[in-house]
Scaffold this active site. Structure first.
Site, short mmCIF file in Angstrom:
data_model
loop_
_atom_site.label_atom_id
_atom_site.label_comp_id
_atom_site.label_asym_id
_atom_site.label_seq_id
_atom_site.Cartn_x
_atom_site.Cartn_y
_atom_site.Cartn_z
N SER A 209 2.62 -1.80 10.58
CA SER A 209 4.04 -1.90 10.90
C SER A 209 4.64 -3.27 10.58
O SER A 209 5.43 -3.81 11.36
CB SER A 209 4.30 -1.55 12.36
OG SER A 209 4.04 -0.18 12.57
N GLY B 22 1.87 2.55 10.79
CA GLY B 22 2.82 3.65 10.63
C GLY B 22 3.84 3.77 11.74
O GLY B 22 4.56 4.77 11.82
N GLU C 155 -7.42 5.14 6.99
CA GLU C 155 -7.17 6.52 6.56
C GLU C 155 -8.32 7.06 5.71
O GLU C 155 -8.55 8.28 5.70
CB GLU C 155 -5.82 6.60 5.83
CG GLU C 155 -4.66 6.44 6.83
CD GLU C 155 -3.36 5.92 6.24
OE1 GLU C 155 -3.19 5.92 5.00
OE2 GLU C 155 -2.50 5.46 7.03
N GLY D 183 2.60 -0.93 4.41
CA GLY D 183 2.64 0.48 4.01
C GLY D 183 4.07 0.94 3.86
O GLY D 183 4.71 0.71 2.83
N GLY D 184 4.61 1.55 4.92
CA GLY D 184 5.94 2.15 4.89
C GLY D 184 7.01 1.29 4.25
O GLY D 184 7.75 1.75 3.36
N ASN E 25 0.86 -1.18 0.00
CA ASN E 25 0.00 0.00 0.00
C ASN E 25 0.90 1.23 0.00
O ASN E 25 1.43 1.61 1.04
CB ASN E 25 -0.90 -0.02 1.25
CG ASN E 25 -1.76 1.22 1.36
OD1 ASN E 25 -1.88 1.98 0.39
ND2 ASN E 25 -2.37 1.44 2.52
N TRP E 26 1.07 1.79 -1.18
CA TRP E 26 2.00 2.92 -1.31
C TRP E 26 1.44 4.23 -0.76
O TRP E 26 2.17 5.23 -0.68
CB TRP E 26 2.38 3.12 -2.79
CG TRP E 26 3.35 2.11 -3.32
CD1 TRP E 26 3.91 1.06 -2.66
CD2 TRP E 26 3.88 2.08 -4.66
NE1 TRP E 26 4.76 0.37 -3.50
CE2 TRP E 26 4.75 0.97 -4.73
CE3 TRP E 26 3.71 2.86 -5.80
CZ2 TRP E 26 5.45 0.64 -5.90
CZ3 TRP E 26 4.39 2.53 -6.96
CH2 TRP E 26 5.26 1.43 -7.01
N LYS E 27 0.14 4.24 -0.47
CA LYS E 27 -0.51 5.49 -0.02
C LYS E 27 -0.21 6.60 -1.04
O LYS E 27 -0.14 6.32 -2.23
CB LYS E 27 -0.06 5.83 1.40
CG LYS E 27 -0.27 4.61 2.33
CD LYS E 27 -0.17 4.90 3.79
CE LYS E 27 -0.38 3.59 4.56
NZ LYS E 27 -0.45 3.81 6.01
N HIS F 100 -9.86 1.37 4.29
CA HIS F 100 -8.63 1.62 5.05
C HIS F 100 -8.93 2.65 6.14
O HIS F 100 -9.74 3.56 5.93
CB HIS F 100 -7.53 2.12 4.11
CG HIS F 100 -6.18 2.15 4.76
ND1 HIS F 100 -5.80 3.16 5.63
CD2 HIS F 100 -5.15 1.27 4.72
CE1 HIS F 100 -4.57 2.90 6.07
NE2 HIS F 100 -4.16 1.76 5.53
N GLU G 75 -6.13 -4.53 10.47
CA GLU G 75 -5.14 -3.46 10.64
C GLU G 75 -5.48 -2.63 11.87
O GLU G 75 -6.21 -1.64 11.77
CB GLU G 75 -5.14 -2.54 9.42
CG GLU G 75 -4.68 -3.19 8.14
CD GLU G 75 -3.99 -2.15 7.26
OE1 GLU G 75 -2.81 -2.34 6.95
OE2 GLU G 75 -4.63 -1.14 6.92
#
Ligand code: PGA
Length: 272
Positions: free
Chosen positions: A235, A193, A119, A256-257, A29-31, A117, A187
């Site tokens: 994470s 994050g 977000e 993600g990150g 998930n590159w956001k 998600h 999640e």
């Protein structure tokens, strides 16, 4: 349990083949990253090479909408690599400025869509919206990656009820036979994050995987609902990925990150 952070391609294009359930699903998930198409291509090519080395995984990259078409052209027929979106409209066509429909996504070769998600929920997406998005995605043959998870934990276990409610709302009127087009991503918001391997332990992941599978079984009153893929996100880094998918028994991970760091992401794919 650390509670210090409260809180293919035919991509596996549209039909996840039966064997897919055996392969671990690794979602990037590159956001809203990276900042240019040139960087997106570079990152995707690195991930493509890692994905191709692993026969036991399906890697799905979910870039921002604008990059999907170009990245989809960087590989042909693959059973190990695919493209997904980070959201989908709850509408199918018409005057909805800024929206992108499931049909449009399918037309550029996306096979998956992240839905619900935390977000996007935080920006006002309701359970009802999420349910409509899931129906639209499935109707177009996309696989819906439905995100659920609590903001913080309480000693009474109310967060479990919240996760159960999120699943049952997202899957309202989704037929049991369509669950092979659904992935549930657990999640917990407090773990997202943090970029910390110890944010959650594999025992806790395992408990939630069992809880979600049982929830699906109860919801459908059918053991077969437990075959739905359930993955973990929050994470995920090279150091915890093997435990999450091993002892944790997650069917995959949503990253993600670390998906923006090709070296780290390669290690996560290897861990599977
Ligand atoms: P993270 O993000 O891996 O950076 O925690 C996961 C997500 O938000 O999907």
């Amino acid at each position: 349990m650390k509670k210090d952070t409260p809180s293919d391609a035919e991509t596996p294009k549209t039909k996840p083949h039966k064997k897919a359930s055996k392969k671990k699903l690794i979602i990037a998930n590159w956001k809203m990253n990276p900042t240019s198409i040139a960087e997106a291509k570079k990152l995707f090519l690195a991930i493509r090479d890692s994905a191709r080395k692993s026969k036991n995984t399906i890697t799905i990259v979910c870039p921002p909408f604008v990059f999907i078409d170009a990245l989809r052209k960087l590989y042909t027929k693959s059973t190990v690599l695919g493209i997904g979106a980070q959201n989908v409209s709850l509408e199918s066509t018409g005057a909805f400025t800024g929206d992108v429909s499931a049909m449009q996504l399918k037309s550029v070769g996306a096979g998956y869509a992240i839905i619900g998600h935390s977000e996007t929920r935080a920006r006002g997406e309701s359970d009802h919206d999420i349910n409509l998005k899931v129906h639209n995605a499935i109707l177009e043959g996309l696989t819906a990656i439905v995100c659920v998870g609590e903001g913080s934990r309480d000693d009474d276990g109310e967060y479990l009820q919240l996760v159960r409610d999120q699943i049952s709302a997202a899957l309202l009127d989704v037929d049991r036979t369509k669950l092979n087009h659904v992935v549930i991503a657990y999640e917990p918001i407090w773990a997202i994050g943090q970029n910390r391997a110890d944010i959650i332990d594999s025992h806790e992941v395992h408990k939630m995987m069992l809880f979600i599978r049982k929830t699906l079984k109860d919801l459908y009153n059918d053991d077969r609902a437990m075959e739905t893929q359930v993955i973990y996100g929050g994470s995920v880094v090279p150091r915890n990925a093997a435990d999450i998918m091993g002892e944790g028994e997650a069917d995959g991970v949503l990253v993600g990150g670390a998906s923006l760091r090709p070296h780290d992401f390669a290690h996560i794919i290897e861990a599977a």
